[in-house]
Design an enzyme around this catalytic site. Structure first.
Site: not given
Length: 474
Positions: A351-353, A448
């Protein structure tokens, strides 16, 4: 909440403010630490999805900092999650909930949905306002009076004046505020040394501040000297019984249809990214994994040379990989091990990072390379709540599933090759990647920008745990 549910007695209060930047985090963290020093076991919570403030709460209380978010969890889950946090790892004497933004500020266009006031109303919790009076005196009373009558569900039980210039200034403001019927619980002198430094996403994580422990101790001393802690505790004790039952990870998984696989090995290892570059994850994620029979093991992508022994699943949460790009790039052995694990089909959630870390590079610094994509830092902040749609079956969702989530980043990820389908559709736009890199016939990689809280979508935890339980360790 149903009247059939037994009432739970939990003293509690919400720390809020008329605006952002008034000093909520400083006051809430210092208050938690001061109460702890006074002998109270305090459960710290954050209204909203923010990851950073709970890190300071954890330092102040000595227990996990937790979030309460109407969008991510739904209205009916806030009370149970509050009670869960206040009972784990041990029963707390009271709960302090730090708000977000201004008291009545919530989702844009949502008429206060997911605001701090919304959370306070659902939890029937009194509110203590932090009012920045650095550029105002008696007019502060008008602000407090307006806040008190704006929503009849909200009880403003006290005010803490922040950034007062002198004793005379504090007395002038306090007199005016008390004239409108709201007690002043304390007045904090202006002290730049008590400010929490800012990062491009908000505040700097506690894990990134070498002086964080000392800073929290100083906050506790200043709060104890300038705030009436006895009065604060009385405000918390004025909260009525809460008609809710504590959230249970086991019950959440059962409701999501999770059934342990008969051939499951004893406690398969899920490697969870941690360290300074990966500080963003909700405590309930690991609790759900443990309840599903997994064994979360935290590793540091900046310094560990290999994944934990027996890794059968990988969870890469949020953080600041762009800040630590050089250190992450320098750990070639771990990057290679992670790339090989993802490509071999080890179930992986990023997620993200985590998404950025799996890219080929971030601003030219080599990353894992499990995704044929590049990450770039930008000046634009992308943030918002979403009801994400799964366009097809993925590692964490069935086709057509709707999952609540949020985004908060200043980076972009651009595909540089052929990828599989998106992980989610956010307002109809594709986000991230869902793929089957090992060609085993089902997606094993889910990457994502969307941050999800698995307490609000336990089916994601259930699907991930089921995949991990049948995975051969790498």
């Amino acid at each position: 909440m149903s009247g059939d549910v037994p009432a739970a007695v939990l003293p509690r209060l919400v720390i809020s403010a008329p605006t952002s930047g008034a000093g909520k985090t400083t006051v809430a963290t210092g208050l938690m630490a001061a109460l702890r020093a006074a002998g109270y076991d305090v459960s710290g919570h954050k209204a909203g999805p923010d990851y950073i403030d709970p890190g300071y709460h954890s330092l102040a209380t000595g227990r996990p900092g937790r979030n309460l978010d109407v969008h991510l969890h739904g209205e009916n889950l806030l009370g149970p999650l509050l009670l869960h946090g206040a009972s784990h790892p041990r029963p707390a004497d009271l709960a302090v909930i730090e708000g977000m933004m201004g008291l009545y500020d919530g989702k844009l266009g949502g008429r206060g949905f997911a605001s701090t006031a919304h959370v306070a109303a659902l939890l029937d919790a009194p509110v203590v306002l932090v009012v920045d009076v650095s550029h105002v005196s008696r007019s502060a009373a008008a602000i407090v009076a307006g806040m008190a009558v704006f929503d009849q569900r909200i009880r403003i039980a006290g005010v803490i004046l922040n950034r007062v210039g002198s004793r005379r200034h504090a007395a002038e403001v306090a007199s005016a505020v008390e004239d409108v019927g709201v007690p002043v619980l304390g007045a904090l002198r202006h002290d730049s040394g008590l400010a929490v430094p800012s990062r491009h996403l908000g505040l700097v994580p506690a894990e990134e501040r070498a002086e964080a422990v000392a800073a929290v101790e100083l906050l506790a001393e200043r709060i104890a000297a300038q705030v009436d802690l006895t009065a604060v505790v009385e405000v918390a004790r004025s909260a009525p019984p809460l008609h809710a039952q504590a959230w249970s990870a086991q019950e959440a998984l059962r409701a999501a249809g999770f059934h342990p696989v008969s051939a499951q090995r004893d406690h398969p290892v899920v490697a969870v990214a941690g360290g300074q570059a990966f500080t963003f994850r909700y405590a309930e994620v690991e609790e759900l994994l443990r309840a599903a029979g997994c064994r979360p093991v935290v590793f540091d992508p900046m310094s560990d040379p290999a994944l934990p022994d027996g890794t059968a699943g990988i969870y890469l949460g949020g953080g600041f990989p762009e800040v630590y790009a050089a250190e992450l790039a320098g750990n070639t052995a771990l990057r290679t091990a992670l790339r090989d694990a993802v490509r071999s089909g080890v179930p992986t959630v990023a997620e993200c990072a985590g998404l950025l870390y799996l890219c080929r590079d971030v601003d030219g610094a080599p990353m894992v390379g499990a995704l044929d994509a590049v990450g770039r830092m930008t000046s634009r902040l992308a943030l918002g709540y979403y009801s994400a749609l799964a366009p097809a079956e993925t590692l964490v969702a069935a086709e057509g599933d709707r999952v609540p989530g949020h985004t908060f980043h200043r980076t972009t990820v651009t595909s540089t090759g052929e990828q599989a389908g998106p992980a989610w559709l956010l307002d109809g736009q594709p986000d991230g990647f869902s793929s089957d890199p090992a060609g085993i016939g089902r997606p094993t990689l889910h990457a994502s920008y969307l941050h999800t809280h698995w307490a609000g979508c336990p089916q994601a935890a259930a699907r991930f745990a089921a995949a991990v339980s049948t995975q051969r360790p790498c």
